[in-house]
Design a protein around this motif. Structure first.
Motif, PDB file in Angstrom:
ATOM      1  N   ASN A 109       0.820  -1.213   0.000  1.00  0.00           N
ATOM      2  CA  ASN A 109       0.000   0.000   0.000  1.00  0.00           C
ATOM      3  C   ASN A 109       0.853   1.263   0.000  1.00  0.00           C
ATOM      4  N   MET A 183      -5.973   6.041   5.870  1.00  0.00           N
ATOM      5  CA  MET A 183      -6.631   4.759   5.641  1.00  0.00           C
ATOM      6  C   MET A 183      -5.955   3.688   6.479  1.00  0.00           C
ATOM      7  N   ASP A 184      -6.568   2.517   6.500  1.00  0.00           N
ATOM      8  CA  ASP A 184      -5.964   1.352   7.132  1.00  0.00           C
ATOM      9  C   ASP A 184      -4.921   0.792   6.172  1.00  0.00           C
ATOM     10  N   ASN A 187      -5.041  -2.890   4.924  1.00  0.00           N
ATOM     11  CA  ASN A 187      -6.133  -3.382   4.082  1.00  0.00           C
ATOM     12  C   ASN A 187      -5.543  -3.915   2.774  1.00  0.00           C
ATOM     13  N   PRO A 190      -7.307  -1.628  -0.707  1.00  0.00           N
ATOM     14  CA  PRO A 190      -7.851  -0.339  -0.263  1.00  0.00           C
ATOM     15  C   PRO A 190      -8.787   0.316  -1.269  1.00  0.00           C
ATOM     16  N   GLU A 191      -8.550   0.082  -2.555  1.00  0.00           N
ATOM     17  CA  GLU A 191      -9.415   0.714  -3.558  1.00  0.00           C
ATOM     18  C   GLU A 191     -10.847   0.192  -3.474  1.00  0.00           C
ATOM     19  N   ALA A 193     -12.213  -0.645  -0.508  1.00  0.00           N
ATOM     20  CA  ALA A 193     -12.711  -0.346   0.838  1.00  0.00           C
ATOM     21  C   ALA A 193     -13.797   0.726   0.768  1.00  0.00           C
ATOM     22  N   PHE A 198     -12.186   5.797   5.047  1.00  0.00           N
ATOM     23  CA  PHE A 198     -11.090   6.751   4.879  1.00  0.00           C
ATOM     24  C   PHE A 198     -11.396   7.999   5.697  1.00  0.00           C
TER      25      PHE A 198
END
Length: 213
Positions: A109, A183-184, A187, A190-191, A193, A198
């Motif tokens: 990430n 963000m986490d 994850n 993430p895209e 999530a 966020f």
């Protein structure tokens, strides 16, 4: 990952160690000092990273060596022992990082975020294009209650702003890099999530205003 920490004020790579000291330490702890191949010349040893970190308002030096598990041959381990002993003698914290033990999703990430940044002299649709859209997206995120994923929001942003596909996602990644959005990092996707996961940390108007000079 070192670059991501806000308390790291300076990061120096391949920091050279005094050769006389490393030779002395190698002799003291009874391990072989490395030599340049095919010569009788001792190597100038280096720390992979020497980091200046701000702790309670004070600068603190921390040393890191980063190695792959398969690279930990007896010769490399001897070098690490010398590095560790030198750092201990200087009162420096020293950590050995094994690449395979790093959190893979977090590393991936951080690379994903970093790659969104513009390279020097990179072309934009017009000067300040991405700065403008970062400001616009911050304002839009502050006002939106979008219920879909990040990629859904960014696709919608591209359509509403009449920009090329993928622009919104790149702008969002730039905001993550600039800490305007968080963000986490663990994850794995993430895209995908939810946008609600966020967190917006920038205040609308703090970034350069849309259309500003």
């Amino acid at each position: 990952m070192l670059e991501w920490r806000l308390d790291n004020a300076d990061i120096r790579e391949q920091f050279p160690l005094d050769r006389d000291i490393s030779l002395e330490i190698a002799h003291e702890i009874g391990v072989p000092h490395p030599y340049y191949p095919g010569t009788n010349v001792p190597c100038v040893m280096t720390l992979d990273f020497l980091v200046t970190r701000i702790v309670d308002g004070q600068e603190v030096l921390k040393a890191y060596s980063v190695k792959e598990q398969k690279a930990l041959t007896p010769e490399v381990v001897a070098r690490l022992e010398i590095e560790h002993a030198i750092c201990s003698g200087m009162g420096l914290s020293y950590d050995l990082i094994i690449k395979e033990r790093l959190p893979h999703a977090k590393v991936r990430n951080l690379l994903w975020i970093r790659k969104a940044q513009l390279e020097p002299d990179a072309a934009e649709a017009y000067p300040g294009f991405y700065e403008e859209h970062q400001s616009r997206m911050v304002q839009d995120l502050a006002a939106t209650s979008f219920s879909g994923s990040l990629v859904d929001y960014c696709t919608n942003y591209d359509r509403r702003c009449s920009v090329d596909a993928g622009t919104g996602m790149r702008v969002a990644r730039m905001l993550l890099a600039n800490r305007a959005l968080s963000m986490d990092l663990n994850n794995p996707r993430p895209e995908r999530a939810p946008l609600a996961s966020f967190q917006l940390s920038a205040v609308p108007g703090r970034l350069r205003a849309v259309g500003g000079a």
